[in-house]
Write a protein that holds these residues in place. Sequence first.
Motif, PDB file in Angstrom:
ATOM      1  N   LEU A   1      15.690  14.382  -9.089  1.00 37.61           N
ATOM      2  CA  LEU A   1      16.875  13.705  -9.597  1.00 37.61           C
ATOM      3  C   LEU A   1      16.732  12.189  -9.654  1.00 37.61           C
ATOM      4  O   LEU A   1      17.295  11.554 -10.542  1.00 37.61           O
ATOM      5  N   THR A   2      16.004  11.616  -8.702  1.00 38.42           N
ATOM      6  CA  THR A   2      15.927  10.158  -8.621  1.00 38.42           C
ATOM      7  C   THR A   2      14.660   9.567  -9.215  1.00 38.42           C
ATOM      8  O   THR A   2      14.633   8.399  -9.567  1.00 38.42           O
ATOM      9  N   GLY A   3      13.599  10.371  -9.276  1.00 35.67           N
ATOM     10  CA  GLY A   3      12.327   9.826  -9.720  1.00 35.67           C
ATOM     11  C   GLY A   3      11.632   9.031  -8.632  1.00 35.67           C
ATOM     12  O   GLY A   3      10.608   8.392  -8.876  1.00 35.67           O
ATOM     13  N   GLU A   4      12.180   9.063  -7.447  1.00 34.45           N
ATOM     14  CA  GLU A   4      11.570   8.346  -6.321  1.00 34.45           C
ATOM     15  C   GLU A   4      10.270   9.017  -5.913  1.00 34.45           C
ATOM     16  O   GLU A   4      10.064  10.203  -6.159  1.00 34.45           O
ATOM     17  N   ASP A   5       9.434   8.261  -5.269  1.00 37.43           N
ATOM     18  CA  ASP A   5       8.178   8.765  -4.749  1.00 37.43           C
ATOM     19  C   ASP A   5       8.484   9.792  -3.653  1.00 37.43           C
ATOM     20  O   ASP A   5       9.336   9.546  -2.782  1.00 37.43           O
ATOM     21  N   PRO A   6       7.816  10.940  -3.657  1.00 40.26           N
ATOM     22  CA  PRO A   6       8.067  11.955  -2.625  1.00 40.26           C
ATOM     23  C   PRO A   6       7.879  11.416  -1.208  1.00 40.26           C
ATOM     24  O   PRO A   6       8.626  11.797  -0.301  1.00 40.26           O
ATOM     25  N   ALA A   7       6.923  10.522  -1.008  1.00 40.06           N
ATOM     26  CA  ALA A   7       6.697   9.956   0.332  1.00 40.06           C
ATOM     27  C   ALA A   7       7.910   9.155   0.796  1.00 40.06           C
ATOM     28  O   ALA A   7       8.284   9.188   1.971  1.00 40.06           O
ATOM     29  N   THR A   8       8.552   8.445  -0.113  1.00 38.36           N
ATOM     30  CA  THR A   8       9.743   7.671   0.227  1.00 38.36           C
ATOM     31  C   THR A   8      10.877   8.597   0.645  1.00 38.36           C
ATOM     32  O   THR A   8      11.546   8.358   1.654  1.00 38.36           O
ATOM     33  N   VAL A   9      11.077   9.656  -0.118  1.00 39.91           N
ATOM     34  CA  VAL A   9      12.147  10.596   0.198  1.00 39.91           C
ATOM     35  C   VAL A   9      11.864  11.287   1.529  1.00 39.91           C
ATOM     36  O   VAL A   9      12.760  11.447   2.360  1.00 39.91           O
ATOM     37  N   THR A  10      10.618  11.659   1.761  1.00 41.76           N
ATOM     38  CA  THR A  10      10.242  12.295   3.025  1.00 41.76           C
ATOM     39  C   THR A  10      10.487  11.351   4.194  1.00 41.76           C
ATOM     40  O   THR A  10      10.986  11.771   5.250  1.00 41.76           O
ATOM     41  N   ALA A  11      10.149  10.073   4.027  1.00 40.26           N
ATOM     42  CA  ALA A  11      10.359   9.089   5.088  1.00 40.26           C
ATOM     43  C   ALA A  11      11.849   8.938   5.406  1.00 40.26           C
ATOM     44  O   ALA A  11      12.238   8.893   6.591  1.00 40.26           O
ATOM     45  N   VAL A  12      12.680   8.872   4.386  1.00 38.77           N
ATOM     46  CA  VAL A  12      14.121   8.760   4.597  1.00 38.77           C
ATOM     47  C   VAL A  12      14.648  10.025   5.262  1.00 38.77           C
ATOM     48  O   VAL A  12      15.469   9.969   6.173  1.00 38.77           O
ATOM     49  N   ALA A  13      14.155  11.181   4.818  1.00 42.47           N
ATOM     50  CA  ALA A  13      14.586  12.452   5.423  1.00 42.47           C
ATOM     51  C   ALA A  13      14.195  12.506   6.892  1.00 42.47           C
ATOM     52  O   ALA A  13      14.984  12.961   7.737  1.00 42.47           O
ATOM     53  N   SER A  14      12.997  12.017   7.227  1.00 44.73           N
ATOM     54  CA  SER A  14      12.544  12.015   8.627  1.00 44.73           C
ATOM     55  C   SER A  14      13.406  11.093   9.471  1.00 44.73           C
ATOM     56  O   SER A  14      13.758  11.426  10.599  1.00 44.73           O
ATOM     57  N   LYS A  15      13.733   9.930   8.922  1.00 47.23           N
ATOM     58  CA  LYS A  15      14.606   8.985   9.654  1.00 47.23           C
ATOM     59  C   LYS A  15      15.953   9.620   9.893  1.00 47.23           C
ATOM     60  O   LYS A  15      16.521   9.522  10.984  1.00 47.23           O
ATOM     61  N   ALA A  16      16.496  10.274   8.872  1.00 45.90           N
ATOM     62  CA  ALA A  16      17.815  10.902   9.001  1.00 45.90           C
ATOM     63  C   ALA A  16      17.776  12.008  10.026  1.00 45.90           C
ATOM     64  O   ALA A  16      18.693  12.171  10.826  1.00 45.90           O
ATOM     65  N   ALA A  17      16.680  12.779  10.052  1.00 44.28           N
ATOM     66  CA  ALA A  17      16.556  13.859  11.024  1.00 44.28           C
ATOM     67  C   ALA A  17      16.446  13.296  12.430  1.00 44.28           C
ATOM     68  O   ALA A  17      16.979  13.873  13.381  1.00 44.28           O
ATOM     69  N   GLY A  18      15.773  12.161  12.586  1.00 45.37           N
ATOM     70  CA  GLY A  18      15.628  11.507  13.887  1.00 45.37           C
ATOM     71  C   GLY A  18      16.952  11.026  14.433  1.00 45.37           C
ATOM     72  O   GLY A  18      17.197  11.076  15.632  1.00 45.37           O
ATOM     73  N   ARG A  19      17.840  10.567  13.556  1.00 45.49           N
ATOM     74  CA  ARG A  19      19.158  10.091  13.989  1.00 45.49           C
ATOM     75  C   ARG A  19      20.057  11.237  14.426  1.00 45.49           C
ATOM     76  O   ARG A  19      20.911  11.088  15.267  1.00 45.49           O
ATOM     77  N   ARG A  20      19.826  12.424  13.784  1.00 43.74           N
ATOM     78  CA  ARG A  20      20.658  13.582  14.139  1.00 43.74           C
ATOM     79  C   ARG A  20      20.183  14.227  15.419  1.00 43.74           C
ATOM     80  O   ARG A  20      20.936  14.894  16.090  1.00 43.74           O
ATOM     81  N   GLY A  21      18.900  14.075  15.701  1.00 45.56           N
ATOM     82  CA  GLY A  21      18.320  14.812  16.798  1.00 45.56           C
ATOM     83  C   GLY A  21      18.460  14.234  18.110  1.00 45.56           C
ATOM     84  O   GLY A  21      19.166  13.622  18.724  1.00 45.56           O
TER      85      GLY A  21
END
Length: 147
Positions: free
Chosen positions: A127-147
Amino acid sequence: MTDDAYLFLVDGPASPLGAPVAVVGDLECLETPAVRAWLDAQGVTAASGALRLLPPEETAAIPEGAEKLPVPLSDEELLRLRHALAPGVHARVEEELLAYRDCAGDRDALLARAVAAGIAPHRIVELTGEDPATVTAVASKAAGRRG
């Protein structure tokens, strides 16, 4: 996208869309029977301020319902057309870049909200055209905040 440029008519000579044919200069296509017949049918001449020309990459901007005709241009004619359009094209692209800058500042927050909402990272990339590594990094950060 088409390989042809388009002649088209605008409502008034003050329209910023396209280049007036007279500014582009002599065009071989204006001498063809098909173009001459089309101009006659529209009741205009090549010198008319309402007659405009756009290169192939810009033809999507022609308003729906506008009278238009695809025309082939030589490489030299296409170059002249693009030069005639340069100020307007640059202004439109600069506006798009400013809009991108305005929304890109919140990119990480938007990506984090998407991850938090449960949208799969591969879908965010689509949907965004963003680099997969960028999205993965943001997802990892978000998971770290929830955990």
